[in-house]
Scaffold this motif. Structure first.
Motif, PDB file in Angstrom:
ATOM      1  N   SER A  99       0.848  -1.192   0.000  1.00  0.00           N
ATOM      2  CA  SER A  99       0.000   0.000   0.000  1.00  0.00           C
ATOM      3  C   SER A  99       0.882   1.240   0.000  1.00  0.00           C
ATOM      4  N   LEU A 100       0.284   2.366  -0.374  1.00  0.00           N
ATOM      5  CA  LEU A 100       1.046   3.617  -0.377  1.00  0.00           C
ATOM      6  C   LEU A 100       1.560   3.935   1.023  1.00  0.00           C
ATOM      7  N   SER A 101       0.706   3.764   2.032  1.00  0.00           N
ATOM      8  CA  SER A 101       1.124   4.079   3.402  1.00  0.00           C
ATOM      9  C   SER A 101       2.288   3.206   3.841  1.00  0.00           C
ATOM     10  N   PHE A 102       2.196   1.898   3.622  1.00  0.00           N
ATOM     11  CA  PHE A 102       3.273   1.011   4.052  1.00  0.00           C
ATOM     12  C   PHE A 102       4.544   1.295   3.260  1.00  0.00           C
ATOM     13  N   SER A 103       4.388   1.597   1.975  1.00  0.00           N
ATOM     14  CA  SER A 103       5.560   1.890   1.143  1.00  0.00           C
ATOM     15  C   SER A 103       6.282   3.135   1.637  1.00  0.00           C
ATOM     16  N   LEU A 105       6.115   4.494   4.705  1.00  0.00           N
ATOM     17  CA  LEU A 105       6.593   4.384   6.076  1.00  0.00           C
ATOM     18  C   LEU A 105       7.665   3.316   6.284  1.00  0.00           C
ATOM     19  N   HIS A 106       7.578   2.207   5.522  1.00  0.00           N
ATOM     20  CA  HIS A 106       8.431   1.062   5.867  1.00  0.00           C
ATOM     21  C   HIS A 106       9.190   0.417   4.707  1.00  0.00           C
ATOM     22  N   ILE A 107       8.868   0.768   3.476  1.00  0.00           N
ATOM     23  CA  ILE A 107       9.645   0.245   2.343  1.00  0.00           C
ATOM     24  C   ILE A 107      10.675   1.274   1.899  1.00  0.00           C
ATOM     25  N   ALA A 108      10.213   2.470   1.571  1.00  0.00           N
ATOM     26  CA  ALA A 108      11.123   3.511   1.077  1.00  0.00           C
ATOM     27  C   ALA A 108      12.288   3.790   2.033  1.00  0.00           C
ATOM     28  N   PRO A 109      12.074   3.850   3.361  1.00  0.00           N
ATOM     29  CA  PRO A 109      13.213   4.126   4.248  1.00  0.00           C
ATOM     30  C   PRO A 109      14.291   3.041   4.240  1.00  0.00           C
ATOM     31  N   LEU A 110      13.950   1.825   3.827  1.00  0.00           N
ATOM     32  CA  LEU A 110      14.929   0.737   3.822  1.00  0.00           C
ATOM     33  C   LEU A 110      15.749   0.681   2.529  1.00  0.00           C
ATOM     34  N   ILE A 111      15.256   1.284   1.471  1.00  0.00           N
ATOM     35  CA  ILE A 111      15.898   1.120   0.165  1.00  0.00           C
ATOM     36  C   ILE A 111      17.321   1.679   0.121  1.00  0.00           C
ATOM     37  N   PRO A 112      17.598   2.858   0.708  1.00  0.00           N
ATOM     38  CA  PRO A 112      19.002   3.319   0.693  1.00  0.00           C
ATOM     39  C   PRO A 112      19.968   2.323   1.327  1.00  0.00           C
ATOM     40  N   VAL A 123      15.549  -1.522  -7.334  1.00  0.00           N
ATOM     41  CA  VAL A 123      14.285  -1.787  -6.646  1.00  0.00           C
ATOM     42  C   VAL A 123      13.147  -1.040  -7.341  1.00  0.00           C
ATOM     43  N   HIS A 124      12.092  -1.782  -7.650  1.00  0.00           N
ATOM     44  CA  HIS A 124      10.873  -1.194  -8.217  1.00  0.00           C
ATOM     45  C   HIS A 124       9.760  -1.393  -7.202  1.00  0.00           C
ATOM     46  N   VAL A 125       9.165  -0.289  -6.735  1.00  0.00           N
ATOM     47  CA  VAL A 125       8.081  -0.356  -5.759  1.00  0.00           C
ATOM     48  C   VAL A 125       6.774   0.035  -6.449  1.00  0.00           C
ATOM     49  N   GLU A 126       5.840  -0.907  -6.462  1.00  0.00           N
ATOM     50  CA  GLU A 126       4.529  -0.681  -7.074  1.00  0.00           C
ATOM     51  C   GLU A 126       3.534  -0.441  -5.944  1.00  0.00           C
ATOM     52  N   THR A 127       3.169   0.827  -5.714  1.00  0.00           N
ATOM     53  CA  THR A 127       2.217   1.119  -4.650  1.00  0.00           C
ATOM     54  C   THR A 127       0.802   0.836  -5.152  1.00  0.00           C
ATOM     55  N   ALA A 128       0.055   0.084  -4.373  1.00  0.00           N
ATOM     56  CA  ALA A 128      -1.311  -0.280  -4.758  1.00  0.00           C
ATOM     57  C   ALA A 128      -2.083  -0.636  -3.506  1.00  0.00           C
ATOM     58  N   ASN A 129      -3.209   0.015  -3.295  1.00  0.00           N
ATOM     59  CA  ASN A 129      -4.032  -0.290  -2.131  1.00  0.00           C
ATOM     60  C   ASN A 129      -4.910  -1.512  -2.348  1.00  0.00           C
ATOM     61  N   PHE A 285      16.131  -8.916   1.159  1.00  0.00           N
ATOM     62  CA  PHE A 285      15.230  -7.813   1.517  1.00  0.00           C
ATOM     63  C   PHE A 285      14.300  -8.237   2.649  1.00  0.00           C
ATOM     64  N   ILE A 286      13.805  -9.468   2.598  1.00  0.00           N
ATOM     65  CA  ILE A 286      12.973  -9.968   3.692  1.00  0.00           C
ATOM     66  C   ILE A 286      13.751  -9.939   5.001  1.00  0.00           C
ATOM     67  N   ASP A 287      15.013 -10.352   4.958  1.00  0.00           N
ATOM     68  CA  ASP A 287      15.842 -10.349   6.167  1.00  0.00           C
ATOM     69  C   ASP A 287      15.993  -8.934   6.715  1.00  0.00           C
ATOM     70  N   LEU A 288      16.213  -7.962   5.823  1.00  0.00           N
ATOM     71  CA  LEU A 288      16.370  -6.574   6.267  1.00  0.00           C
ATOM     72  C   LEU A 288      15.070  -6.035   6.851  1.00  0.00           C
ATOM     73  N   LEU A 289      13.949  -6.329   6.190  1.00  0.00           N
ATOM     74  CA  LEU A 289      12.649  -5.834   6.646  1.00  0.00           C
ATOM     75  C   LEU A 289      12.267  -6.450   7.985  1.00  0.00           C
ATOM     76  N   THR A 290      12.356  -7.769   8.100  1.00  0.00           N
ATOM     77  CA  THR A 290      11.969  -8.425   9.356  1.00  0.00           C
ATOM     78  C   THR A 290      12.928  -8.064  10.488  1.00  0.00           C
ATOM     79  N   GLY A 291      14.201  -7.919  10.154  1.00  0.00           N
ATOM     80  CA  GLY A 291      15.171  -7.513  11.174  1.00  0.00           C
ATOM     81  C   GLY A 291      14.888  -6.121  11.700  1.00  0.00           C
ATOM     82  N   THR A 292      14.500  -5.211  10.825  1.00  0.00           N
ATOM     83  CA  THR A 292      14.151  -3.853  11.235  1.00  0.00           C
ATOM     84  C   THR A 292      12.918  -3.862  12.133  1.00  0.00           C
ATOM     85  N   PHE A 293      11.922  -4.684  11.777  1.00  0.00           N
ATOM     86  CA  PHE A 293      10.699  -4.765  12.592  1.00  0.00           C
ATOM     87  C   PHE A 293      11.016  -5.292  13.987  1.00  0.00           C
ATOM     88  N   ARG A 294      11.904  -6.292  14.065  1.00  0.00           N
ATOM     89  CA  ARG A 294      12.282  -6.816  15.383  1.00  0.00           C
ATOM     90  C   ARG A 294      13.045  -5.758  16.183  1.00  0.00           C
TER      91      ARG A 294
END
Length: 304
Positions: A99-103, A105-112, A123-129, A285-294
């Motif tokens: 979703s746009l909100s999740f992208s 708040l939590h996808i775009a900040p991880l990309i750098p 990385v290609h991010v397709e925002t879609a609700n 990417f999954i490892d980075l995302l889940t690690g950040t959430f933890r």
């Protein structure tokens, strides 16, 4: 007959100068090797190899065919190596949908950080609700707030749980007051997210109490950020997952309403085409995302 085995046998026979030695190298019997060679010649309608009890040699067309076969096998070997390497070293384009909100708040900040660690991945991010079809849209990783996929081949992995809460700006509450029970929401201006299930019906629970309120929104939208902006401007009471408004609540820009009551919670899941042979770009990417959430303890923050 297996055409790939036919080509391997032919190339190995040319390399070793013997059909029997080629058969041994490929782990097949001499009769099987003879059948494969005969099948290849029958299919092509040409004689590739002349053989007698004393020796074996290739015909002119056989020699040309062997050279082409070697090129085909080499290309296949290189393709195999490239595919295997991509499973070890992240490369290529990583296609993510959320979703746009999740992208935001939590996808775009991880990309750098991700592209710093893995510079060979774009990385290609397709925002879609709404939920895009993963296979039809060549999606590598999707973030969903549903617990099932229509395609049983899709793997689902839980990321976090979040409350859905009601919030309003301090200005709105100053002018309109805060509802003291769910039924009083009928006297207020509600900002509704239209992609929520039964979005005009709010089902509250508190200990053993339940209350269902049918609400007509003053404003409705299929995007959480549009509604959030309206709430910040004092338009009404917002109904959204806590992860979307957490920073606003923490900063005092939005105030929780009826916070002692619970709405049905949402589970945020990751969905991807297959758990088996997961590519390195998706896995990392999954490892980075889940690690950040933890590390940031998001689930605890979003469910309190």
């Amino acid at each position: 007959m297996d055409r790939w085995t036919e080509l391997e046998l032919l190339a190995k026979t040319a390399e070793l100068g013997s059909l029997s030695r080629a058969a041994e190298a490929l782990g097949m019997s001499n009769p099987a090797a003879t059948r494969y060679l005969s099948s290849l010649e029958d299919r092509l309608g040409v004689r590739l190899v002349e053989r007698s009890t004393r020796r074996l040699y290739f015909t002119e067309i056989g020699r040309e065919y062997v050279e082409r076969t070697k090129a085909i096998l080499q290309d296949a070997k290189e393709s195999d190596s490239a595919a295997q390497a991509s499973n070890v070293k992240p490369t290529g384009t990583l296609r993510i949908t959320a979703s746009l909100s999740f992208s935001i708040l939590h996808i775009a900040p991880l990309i750098p950080e991700y592209t710093r660690l893995y510079p060979d991945v774009s990385v290609h991010v397709e925002t879609a609700n709404r939920y895009l079809d993963i296979i039809d849209n060549s999606i590598d990783l999707a973030v969903r707030t549903r617990e099932y996929e229509n395609d049983s081949s899709i793997t689902i992995r839980r990321l976090a749980e979040t409350r859905r809460i009601l919030t309003a700006s301090p200005e709105y509450l100053r002018l309109n007051g805060a509802p003291e029970c769910p039924e009083q929401l009928l006297e207020h201006k509600i900002l509704n997210y239209t992609l929520s299930k039964n979005y005009r019906e709010l089902k509250f629970t508190r200990c053993d109490e339940t209350s269902t309120v049918a609400v007509d929104g003053l404003m409705e939208s299929n995007d959480g950020q549009v509604l959030r902006t309206a709430a910040l401007s004092g338009l009404g009471i917002l109904v959204q997952p806590k992860y979307i408004v957490y920073d606003d609540v923490k900063a005092g820009r939005l105030i929780p309403v009826l916070d002692q009551w619970d709405l049905p919670r949402l589970t945020i899941n990751l969905a991807y085409p297959s758990r088996k042979h997961l590519s390195a770009k998706v896995r990392t990417f999954i490892d980075l995302l889940t690690g950040t959430f933890r590390e940031k303890d998001y689930e605890r923050l979003w469910t309190n």
